[in-house]
Design a protein around this motif. Structure first.
Motif, mmCIF file in Angstrom:
data_model
loop_
_atom_site.group_PDB
_atom_site.id
_atom_site.type_symbol
_atom_site.label_atom_id
_atom_site.label_comp_id
_atom_site.label_asym_id
_atom_site.label_seq_id
_atom_site.Cartn_x
_atom_site.Cartn_y
_atom_site.Cartn_z
ATOM 1 N N UNK A 1 -66.608 7.818 -26.484
ATOM 2 C CA UNK A 1 -65.947 7.013 -27.690
ATOM 3 C C UNK A 1 -65.681 5.857 -27.815
ATOM 4 N N UNK A 2 -66.336 4.990 -27.072
ATOM 5 C CA UNK A 2 -66.429 3.626 -26.753
ATOM 6 C C UNK A 2 -66.872 2.423 -28.088
ATOM 7 N N UNK B 1 -56.240 5.868 -23.769
ATOM 8 C CA UNK B 1 -54.927 5.493 -24.953
ATOM 9 C C UNK B 1 -55.381 4.944 -25.960
ATOM 10 N N UNK B 2 -55.382 3.097 -25.840
ATOM 11 C CA UNK B 2 -56.098 2.604 -26.620
ATOM 12 C C UNK B 2 -57.489 2.779 -27.318
ATOM 13 N N UNK B 3 -58.561 3.402 -26.333
ATOM 14 C CA UNK B 3 -59.276 3.697 -27.214
ATOM 15 C C UNK B 3 -59.550 4.976 -27.842
ATOM 16 N N UNK B 4 -59.293 6.074 -27.459
ATOM 17 C CA UNK B 4 -59.574 6.354 -28.412
ATOM 18 C C UNK B 4 -57.932 6.072 -29.597
ATOM 19 N N UNK B 5 -56.665 5.550 -29.214
ATOM 20 C CA UNK B 5 -56.395 4.886 -30.853
ATOM 21 C C UNK B 5 -58.130 4.468 -32.273
ATOM 22 N N UNK B 6 -58.178 3.320 -30.779
ATOM 23 C CA UNK B 6 -59.269 2.990 -31.929
ATOM 24 C C UNK B 6 -60.464 4.261 -32.667
ATOM 25 N N UNK B 7 -61.158 4.609 -31.559
ATOM 26 C CA UNK B 7 -61.708 6.133 -32.012
ATOM 27 C C UNK B 7 -61.253 6.807 -33.041
ATOM 28 N N UNK C 1 -57.808 13.133 -21.008
ATOM 29 C CA UNK C 1 -59.014 11.776 -21.138
ATOM 30 C C UNK C 1 -58.449 10.662 -22.416
ATOM 31 N N UNK C 2 -57.323 11.304 -23.608
ATOM 32 C CA UNK C 2 -57.257 10.789 -24.121
ATOM 33 C C UNK C 2 -55.576 9.518 -22.598
#
Length: 199
Positions: A52-53, A88-94, A83-84
């Motif tokens: 998810x990166x 969270x910030x990375x998941x929002x972008x993903x 993981x979410x």
């Protein structure tokens, strides 16, 4: 080697993104064949946190969908709630990258507590798969509390999935409460190919 040990070894050696791509490729190819036979099927696919990166996975998946002419909304990518919450910030972008290509997102092992509900305000997700312990505690929990949680999910246009359904009684109970989908051995055990008929 057992699957759990194999996955742990893959994560420690940074092989999981390659495995995720292989899984996506196999899933998209098989699902495209099912769609060509006239069956409208949606597939939920687990991802590791290492994939998810950045937007590379979304770009890769977009290429697969175009090559197979598979409708993007037939693919739902799944990530566990733990993981979410951690990323969270990375998941929002993903999530934004996934939705830009027309695919959907699901959260698994959903606990339904206050942190879970706050998380929903930050993410555009289409499904939540409740934690497996939810089913085993059906008799202990207040139906009123569970129905309230399901109502909140519906307000966010999120469909609920309850796993580990293994009896007619459990299935009937869940439908009365307003659950959208059920999963478990009572409905269908694991199969190696997409050979099913629910009609």
């Amino acid at each position: 080697m057992k699957p759990a040990r194999c996955m742990a070894a893959a994560e420690s050696s940074s092989l999981m993104p390659h495995i995720d791509r292989w899984v996506l490729r196999q899933c998209v190819r098989q699902l495209a064949q099912v769609h060509k036979q006239g069956q409208t099927v949606r597939l939920l696919i687990h991802l590791s946190h290492l994939s998810i990166q950045g937007t590379e996975l979304a770009q890769y998946l977009s290429g697969l969908l175009k090559a197979t002419e598979l409708p993007p909304d037939s693919i739902v990518l799944q990530l566990p709630e733990s993981i979410v919450l951690q990323q969270l910030k990375r998941i929002v972008d993903f999530s934004e990258a996934i939705h830009n290509i027309g695919c959907q997102l699901a959260i698994t092992r959903f606990q339904g507590d206050s942190r879970s509900m706050k998380m929903l305000k930050h993410l555009d997700i289409q499904f939540v798969r409740l934690d497996g312990s939810f089913t085993s505690r059906l008799e202990e929990n207040s139906d009123e509390d569970i129905i309230k949680m399901l109502d909140i999910l519906k307000e966010h246009n999120i469909r609920s999935i309850v796993p580990k359904v293994e009896s007619t009684q459990t299935l009937a109970h869940l439908w009365r409460m307003g659950v959208d989908y059920a999963q478990g051995y009572y409905i269908q055990g694991p199969i190696e190919t997409m050979d099913f008929d629910f009609v």
